[in-house]
Write a protein that holds these residues in place. Structure first.
Motif, PDB file in Angstrom:
ATOM      1  N   GLU A 285     -10.998  -6.027  -1.559  1.00 37.18           N
ATOM      2  CA  GLU A 285     -10.167  -5.714  -0.387  1.00 37.18           C
ATOM      3  C   GLU A 285     -10.832  -4.681   0.527  1.00 37.18           C
ATOM      4  O   GLU A 285     -10.259  -4.290   1.538  1.00 37.18           O
ATOM      5  N   GLY A 286     -12.009  -4.212   0.134  1.00 40.45           N
ATOM      6  CA  GLY A 286     -12.781  -3.323   1.010  1.00 40.45           C
ATOM      7  C   GLY A 286     -12.639  -1.846   0.719  1.00 40.45           C
ATOM      8  O   GLY A 286     -12.976  -1.007   1.566  1.00 40.45           O
ATOM      9  N   ALA A 287     -12.166  -1.471  -0.477  1.00 42.70           N
ATOM     10  CA  ALA A 287     -11.984  -0.055  -0.789  1.00 42.70           C
ATOM     11  C   ALA A 287     -13.323   0.649  -0.991  1.00 42.70           C
ATOM     12  O   ALA A 287     -14.305   0.036  -1.416  1.00 42.70           O
ATOM     13  N   THR A 288     -13.322   1.942  -0.707  1.00 41.60           N
ATOM     14  CA  THR A 288     -14.405   2.808  -1.156  1.00 41.60           C
ATOM     15  C   THR A 288     -13.963   3.365  -2.515  1.00 41.60           C
ATOM     16  O   THR A 288     -12.869   3.930  -2.631  1.00 41.60           O
ATOM     17  N   VAL A 289     -14.813   3.139  -3.524  1.00 42.93           N
ATOM     18  CA  VAL A 289     -14.476   3.680  -4.851  1.00 42.93           C
ATOM     19  C   VAL A 289     -15.074   5.091  -4.922  1.00 42.93           C
ATOM     20  O   VAL A 289     -16.275   5.270  -5.088  1.00 42.93           O
ATOM     21  N   VAL A 290     -14.221   6.085  -4.758  1.00 44.16           N
ATOM     22  CA  VAL A 290     -14.687   7.479  -4.699  1.00 44.16           C
ATOM     23  C   VAL A 290     -15.181   7.929  -6.067  1.00 44.16           C
ATOM     24  O   VAL A 290     -16.168   8.637  -6.190  1.00 44.16           O
ATOM     25  N   THR A 291     -14.499   7.496  -7.088  1.00 48.18           N
ATOM     26  CA  THR A 291     -14.959   7.759  -8.455  1.00 48.18           C
ATOM     27  C   THR A 291     -14.336   6.716  -9.385  1.00 48.18           C
ATOM     28  O   THR A 291     -13.304   6.129  -9.071  1.00 48.18           O
TER      29      THR A 291
ATOM     30  N   PRO B 296     -10.765   7.088 -14.952  1.00 51.75           N
ATOM     31  CA  PRO B 296      -9.883   7.557 -13.874  1.00 51.75           C
ATOM     32  C   PRO B 296     -10.535   7.209 -12.540  1.00 51.75           C
ATOM     33  O   PRO B 296     -11.737   7.407 -12.368  1.00 51.75           O
ATOM     34  N   THR B 297      -9.723   6.670 -11.644  1.00 48.25           N
ATOM     35  CA  THR B 297     -10.300   6.055 -10.441  1.00 48.25           C
ATOM     36  C   THR B 297      -9.578   6.510  -9.181  1.00 48.25           C
ATOM     37  O   THR B 297      -8.342   6.605  -9.165  1.00 48.25           O
ATOM     38  N   ILE B 298     -10.391   6.799  -8.143  1.00 46.14           N
ATOM     39  CA  ILE B 298      -9.821   7.156  -6.832  1.00 46.14           C
ATOM     40  C   ILE B 298     -10.380   6.188  -5.802  1.00 46.14           C
ATOM     41  O   ILE B 298     -11.598   5.960  -5.750  1.00 46.14           O
ATOM     42  N   LEU B 299      -9.485   5.653  -4.997  1.00 44.25           N
ATOM     43  CA  LEU B 299      -9.878   4.699  -3.955  1.00 44.25           C
ATOM     44  C   LEU B 299      -9.501   5.269  -2.592  1.00 44.25           C
ATOM     45  O   LEU B 299      -8.491   5.989  -2.472  1.00 44.25           O
ATOM     46  N   THR B 300     -10.271   4.933  -1.591  1.00 45.29           N
ATOM     47  CA  THR B 300      -9.893   5.224  -0.199  1.00 45.29           C
ATOM     48  C   THR B 300     -10.228   3.993   0.644  1.00 45.29           C
ATOM     49  O   THR B 300     -10.880   3.058   0.160  1.00 45.29           O
ATOM     50  N   GLY B 301      -9.804   4.015   1.895  1.00 44.26           N
ATOM     51  CA  GLY B 301     -10.279   3.033   2.874  1.00 44.26           C
ATOM     52  C   GLY B 301      -9.541   1.715   2.909  1.00 44.26           C
ATOM     53  O   GLY B 301      -9.932   0.817   3.662  1.00 44.26           O
ATOM     54  N   LEU B 302      -8.470   1.585   2.126  1.00 43.11           N
ATOM     55  CA  LEU B 302      -7.740   0.298   2.150  1.00 43.11           C
ATOM     56  C   LEU B 302      -6.697   0.287   3.270  1.00 43.11           C
ATOM     57  O   LEU B 302      -6.137   1.330   3.637  1.00 43.11           O
TER      58      LEU B 302
ATOM     59  N   ALA C 201      -2.948  -3.867   1.835  1.00 50.85           N
ATOM     60  CA  ALA C 201      -3.759  -4.343   0.697  1.00 50.85           C
ATOM     61  C   ALA C 201      -2.885  -4.441  -0.557  1.00 50.85           C
ATOM     62  O   ALA C 201      -1.975  -3.625  -0.766  1.00 50.85           O
ATOM     63  N   ARG C 202      -3.164  -5.423  -1.391  1.00 52.60           N
ATOM     64  CA  ARG C 202      -2.363  -5.580  -2.619  1.00 52.60           C
ATOM     65  C   ARG C 202      -2.468  -4.333  -3.499  1.00 52.60           C
ATOM     66  O   ARG C 202      -1.503  -3.951  -4.161  1.00 52.60           O
ATOM     67  N   CYS C 203      -3.648  -3.697  -3.509  1.00 48.02           N
ATOM     68  CA  CYS C 203      -3.801  -2.504  -4.362  1.00 48.02           C
ATOM     69  C   CYS C 203      -2.942  -1.336  -3.872  1.00 48.02           C
ATOM     70  O   CYS C 203      -2.696  -0.391  -4.619  1.00 48.02           O
ATOM     71  N   VAL C 204      -2.506  -1.389  -2.602  1.00 53.36           N
ATOM     72  CA  VAL C 204      -1.631  -0.333  -2.081  1.00 53.36           C
ATOM     73  C   VAL C 204      -0.158  -0.727  -2.254  1.00 53.36           C
ATOM     74  O   VAL C 204       0.721   0.115  -2.251  1.00 53.36           O
ATOM     75  N   ARG C 205       0.091  -1.989  -2.455  1.00 52.50           N
ATOM     76  CA  ARG C 205       1.486  -2.461  -2.497  1.00 52.50           C
ATOM     77  C   ARG C 205       1.982  -2.746  -3.913  1.00 52.50           C
ATOM     78  O   ARG C 205       3.176  -2.646  -4.192  1.00 52.50           O
ATOM     79  N   GLU C 206       1.080  -3.125  -4.823  1.00 58.72           N
ATOM     80  CA  GLU C 206       1.527  -3.554  -6.156  1.00 58.72           C
ATOM     81  C   GLU C 206       1.333  -2.433  -7.185  1.00 58.72           C
ATOM     82  O   GLU C 206       0.350  -1.692  -7.115  1.00 58.72           O
ATOM     83  N   GLU C 207       2.242  -2.379  -8.141  1.00 56.62           N
ATOM     84  CA  GLU C 207       2.120  -1.369  -9.195  1.00 56.62           C
ATOM     85  C   GLU C 207       0.957  -1.733 -10.118  1.00 56.62           C
ATOM     86  O   GLU C 207       0.883  -2.850 -10.633  1.00 56.62           O
ATOM     87  N   ILE C 208       0.038  -0.790 -10.320  1.00 54.89           N
ATOM     88  CA  ILE C 208      -1.120  -1.042 -11.196  1.00 54.89           C
ATOM     89  C   ILE C 208      -0.850  -0.472 -12.588  1.00 54.89           C
ATOM     90  O   ILE C 208      -1.160  -1.067 -13.593  1.00 54.89           O
ATOM     91  N   PHE C 209      -0.234   0.701 -12.658  1.00 53.00           N
ATOM     92  CA  PHE C 209       0.150   1.359 -13.913  1.00 53.00           C
ATOM     93  C   PHE C 209      -1.079   1.764 -14.735  1.00 53.00           C
ATOM     94  O   PHE C 209      -1.157   1.531 -15.938  1.00 53.00           O
ATOM     95  N   GLY C 210      -2.019   2.378 -14.024  1.00 57.13           N
ATOM     96  CA  GLY C 210      -3.210   2.918 -14.683  1.00 57.13           C
ATOM     97  C   GLY C 210      -3.608   4.225 -14.014  1.00 57.13           C
ATOM     98  O   GLY C 210      -2.929   4.691 -13.087  1.00 57.13           O
ATOM     99  N   PRO C 211      -4.739   4.814 -14.424  1.00 58.40           N
ATOM    100  CA  PRO C 211      -5.155   6.125 -13.900  1.00 58.40           C
ATOM    101  C   PRO C 211      -5.855   5.965 -12.557  1.00 58.40           C
ATOM    102  O   PRO C 211      -7.073   6.172 -12.453  1.00 58.40           O
ATOM    103  N   VAL C 212      -5.109   5.606 -11.543  1.00 61.75           N
ATOM    104  CA  VAL C 212      -5.715   5.240 -10.264  1.00 61.75           C
ATOM    105  C   VAL C 212      -4.771   5.559  -9.115  1.00 61.75           C
ATOM    106  O   VAL C 212      -3.556   5.394  -9.243  1.00 61.75           O
ATOM    107  N   CYS C 213      -5.386   6.035  -8.005  1.00 65.78           N
ATOM    108  CA  CYS C 213      -4.594   6.189  -6.778  1.00 65.78           C
ATOM    109  C   CYS C 213      -5.442   5.795  -5.588  1.00 65.78           C
ATOM    110  O   CYS C 213      -6.675   5.793  -5.660  1.00 65.78           O
ATOM    111  N   HIS C 214      -4.754   5.433  -4.520  1.00 62.45           N
ATOM    112  CA  HIS C 214      -5.408   5.228  -3.231  1.00 62.45           C
ATOM    113  C   HIS C 214      -4.999   6.390  -2.340  1.00 62.45           C
ATOM    114  O   HIS C 214      -3.822   6.744  -2.285  1.00 62.45           O
TER     115      HIS C 214
END
Ligand code: NAD
Ligand code: 6OD
Length: 485
Positions: free
Chosen positions: A348-354, A373-379, A383-396
């Motif tokens: 979806e075009g995210a930048t994976v910060v870590t 543990p994951t941090i995303l930006t740029g979506l 984007a589905r990753c911003v709308r759907e529950e992932i339920f893991g160690p991750v944020c946008h």
């Protein structure tokens, strides 16, 4: 020999021929063998629960039931280390968390509702009548009857007892169905119920899965009066359909896609600390976790850099290592789901910060259910990753410029469970908090719990509220008695 986890029906531990493995997600080892309850076992449990309603449990006063709940809490505390070990073996969560949050809070649920039910009253209204003599209305609380408690795997003991304790306090009898991933602490609790002399049939435990298994047998059973459920929103909707046949009372605590808003006037040290907790606690497997973080544009780069440093410093380790801060996900199936979102984020075009992958340990943990543990930006917000529950160690993390924009972004979600607002401006705190479309909003903190407060979600995040008197109101029904004087 692996530990065997049986069903508990009518005061007896019951074996079955169908069994499944309980896997430790730290390294894929076998934690136990679980006896799956078939339809006839669930039928027996419901029958026992119905008889117990008419038996000694139904004739106890609220204070006497409260006293028994306190005995259950004593019994758990006497076996505290066993409960901690069982929760860790099922979930892989750090010892430090299991012994300060999961088991103490699970125990506190019994004490809290024991006290509440012993001390709370009911309504009383005096009214005038045309003849001048008046009338008195008062209400009495009655239990709903047999309550099915269906619980998830993320905080297994805490979330089971959060429903069980008020339901028992209000005089109901119980069919509990813990998650198939995490049956161990519920089984220990059945032992404690047995040891302290809870009458047979008051608490029944049936193990198994959802569709075609114990979950479905409980939720479709015509003699189960109410279902209290915590889990995914899609499961909630399946249970709603199953329960529609005989119009069962429903209480639902469902999923979330929670927003945290960090204003430019926030105390940044506190906001970073709080957001590390709200994103990564329990490896992101808390329904209240922030998966969407909105940060004022002026402090965006600094905030992202600081959160990245903190995420990379989180110590992933064996649960019994006192230094461990983050464990694995609950199962390799759930790990695959979370990893599929990490992959989707890239597409979806995210930048994976870590993060964005699997850590390598070079030992047995490589057979476990770990993710970074994951941090995303740029979506885009769509984007589905911003709308759907992932339920893991991750944020946008996304930037905003105005307060109105931040509120609109936070509210642009199908879910509405919890929000976190970070600001030092008191007026803004009040103004923004009440605009967030969620059942719970924290300001300058996260997951700070007062058990008297209403807990639950709006939109796809649930139906109804639990906590304090809200729980008693769900687990009982008032009958109004009108006396003409
Ligand atoms: P899940 O919905 O997959 O399972 C929850 C329970 O429901 C399990 O015991 C499962 O066996 C049972 N179940 C599944 N399908 C069923 C069916 N058709 N009929 C009857 N029972 C069925 O949820 P999970 O994966 O265990 O938990 C994670 C989810 O729970 C996340 O979405 C999370 O946000 C949510 N959750 C919400 C809260 C809250 O308070 N709002 C708290 C914790 C977890
Ligand atoms: O703290 C609680 O009482 C509660 N019900 C927490 C829910 C957490 C969700 O994962």
């Amino acid at each position: 020999m692996p530990h065997e986890i049986k069903n508990y029906v009518a005061g007896r531990f019951v074996a079955s021929t169908s069994r499944f493995d309980d896997i430790n997600p730290v390294d894929g080892s076998l934690a136990g063998i679980v006896h799956e309850a078939d339809k006839s076992t669930v039928d027996l449990a419901v029958q026992a629960a119905r008889e117990a309603l008419r038996g000694p449990w139904g004739s106890l006063s609220a204070a006497e039931r409260g006293a028994m709940l306190n005995q259950i809490a004593d019994g758990i505390e006497a076996r505290f280390d066993e409960f901690v070990a069982a929760e860790i073996a099922d979930t892989g969560k750090p010892l430090a968390q299991a012994r300060t949050l999961d088991i103490p809070r699970g125990t506190a649920n019994f004490r809290f509702f024991a006290n509440l039910v012993s001390t709370s009253g009911t309504e009383c209204f005096e009214m005038g009548t045309p003849d001048g003599s008046g009338a008195l209305n008062y209400s009495v609380r009655k239990p709903l009857g047999v309550v099915g408690v269906i619980s998830p795997w993320n905080l297994p003991f805490l979330l089971l007892t959060w429903k069980l304790a008020p339901a028992m306090a209000a005089g109901n009898t119980i069919i509990a169905k813990p998650s198939e991933e995490t049956p161990a602490t519920a089984a220990l609790l059945a032992e404690v119920m047995h040891e302290v002399g809870i009458p047979p049939g008051v608490f029944n435990l049936v193990n198994g899965f959802g569709p075609g298994s114990a979950g479905e047998f409980v939720t479709t059973h015509p003699d189960v009066d109410a279902i209290t459920f915590t889990g995914e929103s899609a499961t909630g909707s399946a249970i709603m359909r199953a329960a529609a046949g005989n119009v069962k009372a429903l209480s639902f605590e469902l999923g979330g896609k929670n927003a945290a808003i960090i204003f430019e006037d926030a105390n940044l040290d506190q906001a970073v600390d709080g957001t590390v907790r709200s994103v990564f606690s329990n490896c992101g497997q808390v329904c209240l976790c922030s998966e969407r973080v909105y940060v004022h544009q002026r402090i965006f780069d600094e905030f992202v850099a600081r959160l990245k440093d903190r995420a990379e410093a989180l110590r992933m380790g064996w649960p019994d290592d006192e230094q461990t801060e983050i464990g694995p996900l609950v199962s390799t199936a759930h790990r695959d789901k979370v990893l599929s979102y990490y992959e989707l984020a890239r597409e979806e075009g995210a930048t994976v910060v870590t993060g964005g992958g699997i850590p390598e340990f070079g030992d047995a943990r490589d057979q476990g259910a770990w993710v970074q543990p994951t941090i995303l930006t740029g979506l885009e917000e769509s984007a589905r990753c911003v709308r759907e529950e992932i339920f893991g160690p991750v944020c946008h993390i996304a930037p905003f410029t105005t307060e109105e924009q931040a509120v609109a972004m936070a509210n642009d979600s199908a879910y509405g469970l919890a929000g976190a607002v970070w600001t030092t401006n008191l007026s803004r705190a009040h103004r923004v908090a009440r605009q967030i479309e969620a059942g719970i909003v924290w300001v300058n903190t996260w997951y700070l719990r007062d058990l008297r407060t209403p807990f639950g979600g709006v939109k796809l995040s649930g139906i109804g509220r639990e906590g304090g008197v809200h729980s008693l109101n769900f687990y009982s029904e008032p009958t109004n008695i009108c006396i003409k004087l």
